[in-house]
Design a protein around this motif. Sequence first.
Motif, PDB file in Angstrom:
ATOM      1  N   LEU A 166       0.839  -1.188   0.000  1.00 52.15           N
ATOM      2  CA  LEU A 166       0.000   0.000   0.000  1.00 52.15           C
ATOM      3  C   LEU A 166       0.878   1.243   0.000  1.00 52.15           C
ATOM      4  N   CYS A 168       1.753   4.588   1.733  1.00 56.18           N
ATOM      5  CA  CYS A 168       1.641   5.136   3.086  1.00 56.18           C
ATOM      6  C   CYS A 168       1.974   6.623   3.007  1.00 56.18           C
ATOM      7  N   ALA A 244       0.572  -4.259   3.592  1.00 56.38           N
ATOM      8  CA  ALA A 244      -0.776  -3.869   4.015  1.00 56.38           C
ATOM      9  C   ALA A 244      -1.024  -4.074   5.502  1.00 56.38           C
ATOM     10  N   ARG A 247      -1.637  -1.219   8.178  1.00 61.98           N
ATOM     11  CA  ARG A 247      -2.888  -0.481   8.399  1.00 61.98           C
ATOM     12  C   ARG A 247      -3.401  -0.713   9.813  1.00 61.98           C
ATOM     13  N   GLN A 248      -3.082  -1.901  10.357  1.00 59.87           N
ATOM     14  CA  GLN A 248      -3.602  -2.265  11.670  1.00 59.87           C
ATOM     15  C   GLN A 248      -2.701  -1.818  12.809  1.00 59.87           C
ATOM     16  N   VAL A 255      -1.805   7.473   6.785  1.00 61.41           N
ATOM     17  CA  VAL A 255      -2.940   6.886   6.087  1.00 61.41           C
ATOM     18  C   VAL A 255      -2.410   5.923   5.020  1.00 61.41           C
ATOM     19  N   PHE A 256      -3.249   4.950   4.662  1.00 61.07           N
ATOM     20  CA  PHE A 256      -2.840   3.902   3.734  1.00 61.07           C
ATOM     21  C   PHE A 256      -3.852   3.846   2.596  1.00 61.07           C
ATOM     22  N   ARG A 257      -3.337   3.805   1.379  1.00 59.53           N
ATOM     23  CA  ARG A 257      -4.203   3.754   0.204  1.00 59.53           C
ATOM     24  C   ARG A 257      -3.710   2.673  -0.750  1.00 59.53           C
TER      25      ARG A 257
END
Length: 292
Positions: A166, A168, A244, A247-248, A255-257
Motif C-alpha cells: 500500500l 503510506c 498492508a 494499516r492495523q 494513512v494507507f491507500r
Amino acid sequence: MEFRHLRYFLALAEELHFGRAAQRLAISQPPLSVAIQQLEASVGARLFDRDSKGVRLTPAGEAFRGSAQALLDRAEDACALAREVQAGEVGRLRLGFVGSTLFNGLSAWLQVFQASHPKVEVIVIELNSQDQIDALLAEELDLGLVHTDRLPPALASQPLYSEPFLACLPAGHPLASLEQIPLASLSDQPFILFSRKGSPDYHARIVEICRQHGFYPRLQHEGRHWLSVVSLVSQGLGVSIVPAAFRQAGVQGAVFRPLAEAIEASAVFAAWRRDSASVLRARFLTNRASKA
C-alpha cells in the motif's frame, strides 16, 4: 551397578521373599539371587540378611533403599524427557520475526501453539530480515519469519503468506484524499524506505517497483523496522510503500491507500538451517498450516 540391579533390589525390599520378588520381576529365582549378590559386591555392603526365618533389610539396605528409588525415578524422568523432546512436546524454540507478522496473526499463532505445547518455551525476537539470516547462520535462532527467500545456501525456506503493498502517506498529504494512488504520482515525493542493510532484497524490490513505473524513489530517510518507516511518514517526513498489515498498527497521522497498479505482493517466508532437524520447528509450522 546396573539399573536392573536397583529394580531387583527394590522388588526384593518390598516383597522380602525371593520367590515372590522373582515372580513379580518375571524372572526365575537364581538370576535374582545372583543380581543381589552383584549389587552388594558393587555397593560394598550387605543389603539383606537371609536366614531360615526369611529375608530382612539390613540397616545398610534400609539406607540404600531411598537412594535407589530416587535414582530409578530420575532415570525414568530422564527417559520421559528424552521421549518428549523427540516428540516435540517439550523444549525451546527461538523464533525471529519481522514486525508485519504481528499484524498478520502471529500472536494468535503463538497462543494456539503454546496451548497445545505447554512444556515448550518459545522465545520471540523481533529482527529485520538480514539480522534474522545472520542469527540463523550463527545458530542463534531456530526459525525466522522473513521478507525474503533469497537466502544463503545453508538456509531453507517455505512461503507462509503474501499481502499487497500500500501507499503510506502523511494524513494531511494532498494525495491522501485519493481512493487509489498511481505510483507515478509519488515520483517527486521524498521517500522513506526500509533500510538497505536491514533487508537488501526488500529495499531493492521497492526500488525496482518504482523503476518499473518510470522513476527512482527520492530517498529521504531509511528505517530498520517497518514501524519506524510508518512513524516517520506519520510525522510528515515523506511517503512510502509498505505491506498492508501496517494499516492495523494504529499509527496516528499515517494513512494507507491501495496502489492503482497491480504489483508483486509482499511475502513472508519461514527460514531455517538446512542442517537442523528440529521437531519443534516442524510442529510450529504445521500448527500454523492447520489453522490457516
